[in-house]
Design a protein around this motif. Structure first.
Motif, PDB file in Angstrom:
ATOM      1  N   ASP A  26       0.836  -1.190   0.000  1.00  0.00           N
ATOM      2  CA  ASP A  26       0.000   0.000   0.000  1.00  0.00           C
ATOM      3  C   ASP A  26       0.873   1.243   0.000  1.00  0.00           C
ATOM      4  N   THR A  27       0.435   2.250  -0.735  1.00  0.00           N
ATOM      5  CA  THR A  27       1.150   3.517  -0.802  1.00  0.00           C
ATOM      6  C   THR A  27       0.138   4.613  -1.094  1.00  0.00           C
ATOM      7  N   GLU A  28       0.570   5.830  -1.100  1.00  0.00           N
ATOM      8  CA  GLU A  28      -0.314   6.955  -1.406  1.00  0.00           C
ATOM      9  C   GLU A  28       0.514   8.040  -2.068  1.00  0.00           C
ATOM     10  N   SER A  29       0.337   8.176  -3.372  1.00  0.00           N
ATOM     11  CA  SER A  29       1.021   9.225  -4.129  1.00  0.00           C
ATOM     12  C   SER A  29       0.070   9.752  -5.185  1.00  0.00           C
ATOM     13  N   VAL A  30       0.112  11.042  -5.394  1.00  0.00           N
ATOM     14  CA  VAL A  30      -0.678  11.664  -6.444  1.00  0.00           C
ATOM     15  C   VAL A  30       0.281  12.073  -7.551  1.00  0.00           C
ATOM     16  N   LEU A  31      -0.011  11.615  -8.766  1.00  0.00           N
ATOM     17  CA  LEU A  31       0.883  11.848  -9.891  1.00  0.00           C
ATOM     18  C   LEU A  31       0.193  12.681 -10.968  1.00  0.00           C
ATOM     19  N   LYS A  32       0.810  13.776 -11.309  1.00  0.00           N
ATOM     20  CA  LYS A  32       0.356  14.625 -12.412  1.00  0.00           C
ATOM     21  C   LYS A  32       0.854  14.026 -13.722  1.00  0.00           C
ATOM     22  N   LYS A  33       0.330  14.529 -14.823  1.00  0.00           N
ATOM     23  CA  LYS A  33       0.678  14.005 -16.140  1.00  0.00           C
ATOM     24  C   LYS A  33       2.188  14.058 -16.402  1.00  0.00           C
ATOM     25  N   ASN A  34       2.828  15.168 -16.087  1.00  0.00           N
ATOM     26  CA  ASN A  34       4.262  15.278 -16.377  1.00  0.00           C
ATOM     27  C   ASN A  34       5.079  14.286 -15.548  1.00  0.00           C
ATOM     28  N   GLN A  35       4.632  13.958 -14.347  1.00  0.00           N
ATOM     29  CA  GLN A  35       5.338  12.975 -13.526  1.00  0.00           C
ATOM     30  C   GLN A  35       5.215  11.572 -14.131  1.00  0.00           C
ATOM     31  N   ILE A  36       4.018  11.226 -14.563  1.00  0.00           N
ATOM     32  CA  ILE A  36       3.804   9.929 -15.220  1.00  0.00           C
ATOM     33  C   ILE A  36       4.636   9.851 -16.493  1.00  0.00           C
ATOM     34  N   ASP A  37       4.671  10.952 -17.254  1.00  0.00           N
ATOM     35  CA  ASP A  37       5.458  10.982 -18.494  1.00  0.00           C
ATOM     36  C   ASP A  37       6.939  10.733 -18.210  1.00  0.00           C
ATOM     37  N   HIS A  38       7.471  11.353 -17.159  1.00  0.00           N
ATOM     38  CA  HIS A  38       8.880  11.176 -16.816  1.00  0.00           C
ATOM     39  C   HIS A  38       9.177   9.742 -16.363  1.00  0.00           C
ATOM     40  N   ILE A  39       8.300   9.171 -15.569  1.00  0.00           N
ATOM     41  CA  ILE A  39       8.468   7.781 -15.126  1.00  0.00           C
ATOM     42  C   ILE A  39       8.454   6.852 -16.331  1.00  0.00           C
ATOM     43  N   TYR A  40       7.520   7.082 -17.221  1.00  0.00           N
ATOM     44  CA  TYR A  40       7.398   6.257 -18.419  1.00  0.00           C
ATOM     45  C   TYR A  40       8.659   6.344 -19.288  1.00  0.00           C
TER      46      TYR A  40
END
Length: 87
Positions: free
Chosen positions: A28-42
Motif C-alpha cells: 500500500d502507498t499513497e502518491s498523487v501523480l500529475k501528467k508530467n510525472q507519469i510521463d517522466h516515469i514512463y
C-alpha cells in the motif's frame, strides 16, 4: 476511474487530471501523480526497459522495492493505461 493493473493500482481523477497511486505490487502507498510525472516515469522505464537487473524503486522515499525486467514490462503497460486517461 479505478485502475487495477499488473503492478499498480489506483484511481484517476478526471476533474483534477491526476492519478492517485494506491498500491505497488502488494504494498500500500499513497502518491498523487500529475501528467508530467507519469510521463517522466514512463520515459525513464522505456529507456532502461531492457536492463537485465530490473529496477529498484522506493516507496515513501525509504522502502526499496525491486522490480524484475518482466515486472518493468508490466509496469510500462500499466502506465500506458494511466497515460491514456489524462486529458
Amino acid at each position: 476511474m479505478f485502475l487495477q493493473g499488473s503492478i499498480i493500482t489506483g484511481e484517476f481523477d478526471s476533474v483534477m487530471n491526476e492519478f492517485s497511486l494506491k498500491k505497488v505490487k502488494d504494498f500500500d502507498t499513497e502518491s498523487v501523480l500529475k501528467k508530467n510525472q507519469i510521463d517522466h516515469i514512463y520515459e525513464y522505464l522505456k529507456k532502461h526497459q531492457h536492463e537485465d537487473d530490473g529496477q529498484i524503486i522506493t516507496l515513501y522515499d525509504q522502502m526499496p522495492l525491486r522490480l524484475s525486467q518482466a515486472e518493468i514490462d508490466q509496469l510500462i503497460g500499466d502506465i500506458e493505461n494511466v497515460m491514456s486517461m489524462y486529458h
